[in-house]
Design a protein around this motif. Structure first.
Motif, PDB file in Angstrom:
ATOM      1  N   VAL A  58      52.217  29.426  40.573  1.00  0.00           N
ATOM      2  CA  VAL A  58      51.181  28.878  41.451  1.00  0.00           C
ATOM      3  C   VAL A  58      50.166  29.990  41.680  1.00  0.00           C
ATOM      4  O   VAL A  58      50.524  31.098  42.078  1.00  0.00           O
ATOM      5  CB  VAL A  58      51.776  28.403  42.793  1.00  0.00           C
ATOM      6  N   ILE A  59      48.897  29.697  41.404  1.00  0.00           N
ATOM      7  CA  ILE A  59      47.830  30.696  41.535  1.00  0.00           C
ATOM      8  C   ILE A  59      46.716  30.138  42.424  1.00  0.00           C
ATOM      9  O   ILE A  59      46.200  29.049  42.158  1.00  0.00           O
ATOM     10  CB  ILE A  59      47.251  31.080  40.156  1.00  0.00           C
ATOM     11  N   PRO A  60      46.327  30.877  43.478  1.00  0.00           N
ATOM     12  CA  PRO A  60      45.202  30.434  44.305  1.00  0.00           C
ATOM     13  C   PRO A  60      43.866  30.804  43.662  1.00  0.00           C
ATOM     14  O   PRO A  60      43.772  31.797  42.932  1.00  0.00           O
ATOM     15  CB  PRO A  60      45.392  31.221  45.605  1.00  0.00           C
ATOM     16  N   VAL A  61      42.849  30.021  43.946  1.00  0.00           N
ATOM     17  CA  VAL A  61      41.489  30.389  43.546  1.00  0.00           C
ATOM     18  C   VAL A  61      41.127  31.629  44.360  1.00  0.00           C
ATOM     19  O   VAL A  61      41.230  31.623  45.592  1.00  0.00           O
ATOM     20  CB  VAL A  61      40.494  29.247  43.818  1.00  0.00           C
ATOM     21  N   PRO A  62      40.731  32.710  43.696  1.00  0.00           N
ATOM     22  CA  PRO A  62      40.451  33.952  44.430  1.00  0.00           C
ATOM     23  C   PRO A  62      39.085  33.938  45.114  1.00  0.00           C
ATOM     24  O   PRO A  62      38.164  33.250  44.685  1.00  0.00           O
ATOM     25  CB  PRO A  62      40.488  35.020  43.336  1.00  0.00           C
ATOM     26  N   LEU A  63      39.002  34.715  46.180  1.00  0.00           N
ATOM     27  CA  LEU A  63      37.727  34.951  46.856  1.00  0.00           C
ATOM     28  C   LEU A  63      37.090  36.207  46.281  1.00  0.00           C
ATOM     29  O   LEU A  63      37.785  37.095  45.793  1.00  0.00           O
ATOM     30  CB  LEU A  63      37.948  35.183  48.358  1.00  0.00           C
ATOM     31  N   ALA A  64      35.773  36.302  46.393  1.00  0.00           N
ATOM     32  CA  ALA A  64      35.081  37.549  46.055  1.00  0.00           C
ATOM     33  C   ALA A  64      35.506  38.608  47.070  1.00  0.00           C
ATOM     34  O   ALA A  64      35.845  38.283  48.213  1.00  0.00           O
ATOM     35  CB  ALA A  64      33.571  37.348  46.111  1.00  0.00           C
ATOM     36  N   LYS A  65      35.497  39.872  46.653  1.00  0.00           N
ATOM     37  CA  LYS A  65      35.919  40.957  47.547  1.00  0.00           C
ATOM     38  C   LYS A  65      35.129  40.954  48.855  1.00  0.00           C
ATOM     39  O   LYS A  65      35.701  41.149  49.926  1.00  0.00           O
ATOM     40  CB  LYS A  65      35.761  42.306  46.843  1.00  0.00           C
ATOM     41  N   LEU A 137      46.975  25.561  39.890  1.00  0.00           N
ATOM     42  CA  LEU A 137      45.860  26.270  40.509  1.00  0.00           C
ATOM     43  C   LEU A 137      45.550  25.608  41.845  1.00  0.00           C
ATOM     44  O   LEU A 137      45.373  24.393  41.908  1.00  0.00           O
ATOM     45  CB  LEU A 137      44.643  26.209  39.577  1.00  0.00           C
ATOM     46  N   VAL A 138      45.479  26.397  42.911  1.00  0.00           N
ATOM     47  CA  VAL A 138      45.366  25.850  44.264  1.00  0.00           C
ATOM     48  C   VAL A 138      44.075  26.295  44.934  1.00  0.00           C
ATOM     49  O   VAL A 138      43.703  27.470  44.875  1.00  0.00           O
ATOM     50  CB  VAL A 138      46.580  26.295  45.115  1.00  0.00           C
ATOM     51  N   ASP A 139      43.412  25.332  45.590  1.00  0.00           N
ATOM     52  CA  ASP A 139      42.222  25.626  46.395  1.00  0.00           C
ATOM     53  C   ASP A 139      42.221  24.713  47.608  1.00  0.00           C
ATOM     54  O   ASP A 139      43.061  23.812  47.719  1.00  0.00           O
ATOM     55  CB  ASP A 139      40.955  25.449  45.562  1.00  0.00           C
ATOM     56  N   ASP A 140      41.268  24.921  48.514  1.00  0.00           N
ATOM     57  CA  ASP A 140      41.227  24.082  49.707  1.00  0.00           C
ATOM     58  C   ASP A 140      40.528  22.751  49.455  1.00  0.00           C
ATOM     59  O   ASP A 140      41.063  21.700  49.791  1.00  0.00           O
ATOM     60  CB  ASP A 140      40.617  24.831  50.904  1.00  0.00           C
ATOM     61  N   PHE A 166      45.594  21.624  42.407  1.00  0.00           N
ATOM     62  CA  PHE A 166      46.038  21.013  43.649  1.00  0.00           C
ATOM     63  C   PHE A 166      45.131  21.503  44.769  1.00  0.00           C
ATOM     64  O   PHE A 166      44.927  22.714  44.918  1.00  0.00           O
ATOM     65  CB  PHE A 166      47.491  21.386  43.971  1.00  0.00           C
ATOM     66  N   THR A 167      44.572  20.563  45.543  1.00  0.00           N
ATOM     67  CA  THR A 167      43.733  20.919  46.681  1.00  0.00           C
ATOM     68  C   THR A 167      44.154  20.115  47.908  1.00  0.00           C
ATOM     69  O   THR A 167      44.815  19.073  47.779  1.00  0.00           O
ATOM     70  CB  THR A 167      42.240  20.638  46.417  1.00  0.00           C
ATOM     71  N   LEU A 168      43.769  20.606  49.059  1.00  0.00           N
ATOM     72  CA  LEU A 168      44.027  19.850  50.271  1.00  0.00           C
ATOM     73  C   LEU A 168      43.148  18.605  50.317  1.00  0.00           C
ATOM     74  O   LEU A 168      43.579  17.553  50.763  1.00  0.00           O
ATOM     75  CB  LEU A 168      43.765  20.697  51.523  1.00  0.00           C
ATOM     76  N   ALA A 169      41.894  18.748  49.872  1.00  0.00           N
ATOM     77  CA  ALA A 169      40.972  17.628  49.976  1.00  0.00           C
ATOM     78  C   ALA A 169      40.069  17.521  48.756  1.00  0.00           C
ATOM     79  O   ALA A 169      39.830  18.492  48.047  1.00  0.00           O
ATOM     80  CB  ALA A 169      40.116  17.761  51.232  1.00  0.00           C
ATOM     81  N   ARG A 170      39.571  16.321  48.588  1.00  0.00           N
ATOM     82  CA  ARG A 170      38.595  16.007  47.537  1.00  0.00           C
ATOM     83  C   ARG A 170      37.346  15.505  48.243  1.00  0.00           C
ATOM     84  O   ARG A 170      37.401  14.517  48.971  1.00  0.00           O
ATOM     85  CB  ARG A 170      39.164  14.926  46.618  1.00  0.00           C
ATOM     86  N   ALA A 171      36.239  16.218  48.074  1.00  0.00           N
ATOM     87  CA  ALA A 171      34.969  15.768  48.636  1.00  0.00           C
ATOM     88  C   ALA A 171      34.440  14.634  47.772  1.00  0.00           C
ATOM     89  O   ALA A 171      34.549  14.671  46.551  1.00  0.00           O
ATOM     90  CB  ALA A 171      33.966  16.905  48.685  1.00  0.00           C
ATOM     91  N   VAL A 172      33.904  13.633  48.417  1.00  0.00           N
ATOM     92  CA  VAL A 172      33.333  12.507  47.692  1.00  0.00           C
ATOM     93  C   VAL A 172      31.834  12.728  47.612  1.00  0.00           C
ATOM     94  O   VAL A 172      31.144  12.720  48.636  1.00  0.00           O
ATOM     95  CB  VAL A 172      33.666  11.163  48.376  1.00  0.00           C
ATOM     96  N   LEU A 173      31.335  12.957  46.404  1.00  0.00           N
ATOM     97  CA  LEU A 173      29.899  13.180  46.202  1.00  0.00           C
ATOM     98  C   LEU A 173      29.203  11.840  46.047  1.00  0.00           C
ATOM     99  O   LEU A 173      29.634  10.979  45.297  1.00  0.00           O
ATOM    100  CB  LEU A 173      29.665  14.038  44.949  1.00  0.00           C
TER     101      LEU A 173
END
Length: 174
Positions: A58-65, A137-140, A166-173
């Motif tokens: 399981v790998i999270p999407v990384p943030l910029a430093k 791959l995990v993100d919010d 896998f994400t917590l939510a899916r934004a509807v565009l």
């Protein structure tokens, strides 16, 4: 919906739509590294009914430093730890990194603008650890899918067998 057919991941699964209580929980997660009991239960239910194949990592999407220093933690890593524990799979916060700082508020951007902001923004720092592995791959939040697609592209280019998001939510565009 076929909106992600051109992306570099196999498929994406979310707990729900980015609205109401779920949106509020995610906004709170960006300031406090805590996932409520209710949301933890919803994550578990979603993982249990999603019929995922076996995952190696399981790998999270990384943030910029810069963003990591500003925030103090990576909310995707908080989610990834919860997911990894539930699936009894190791998580890895070090193999994938963000090499380019991207704009923080991208909700108003069109799909192409989003793709351009994350183009070549991710790299794999430990390719031997991801080679041949199935990655979750995990993100919010998944909005256009551009960020996770750029991550998946870097992972598969460096030998990952497959990537599912896998994400917590899916934004509807609209």
């Amino acid at each position: 919906c076929h909106g992600c057919d051109e992306h570099f991941y196999e498929r994406a699964v979310a707990v729900g739509v980015y609205e109401k209580a779920l949106a509020s929980e995610i906004v709170h997660l960006k300031t406090t590294p805590f996932i409520s009991k209710y949301l933890s239960q919803e994550v578990a239910r979603t993982l249990d009914r999603s019929l995922f194949p076996e995952f190696d990592l399981v790998i999270p999407v990384p943030l910029a430093k810069e963003r990591l220093i500003e925030r103090g933690f990576n909310q995707a890593a908080v989610i990834a730890k919860l997911v990894a524990v539930h699936l009894n799979v190791p998580h890895d916060e070090l193999s994938l990194s963000r090499t380019k700082h991207t704009p923080i508020h991208r909700m108003s951007m069109d799909r192409r603008g989003r793709e351009l902001t994350v183009e070549k923004a991710f790299s794999v720092d430990r390719p031997k650890l991801i080679f041949g592995r199935s990655i979750l791959l995990v993100d919010d939040v998944l909005t256009s899918g551009s960020t996770v697609s750029a991550c998946a592209k870097a992972l598969t280019k460096n030998g990952a067998a497959n990537v599912i998001v896998f994400t917590l939510a899916r934004a509807v565009l609209r």
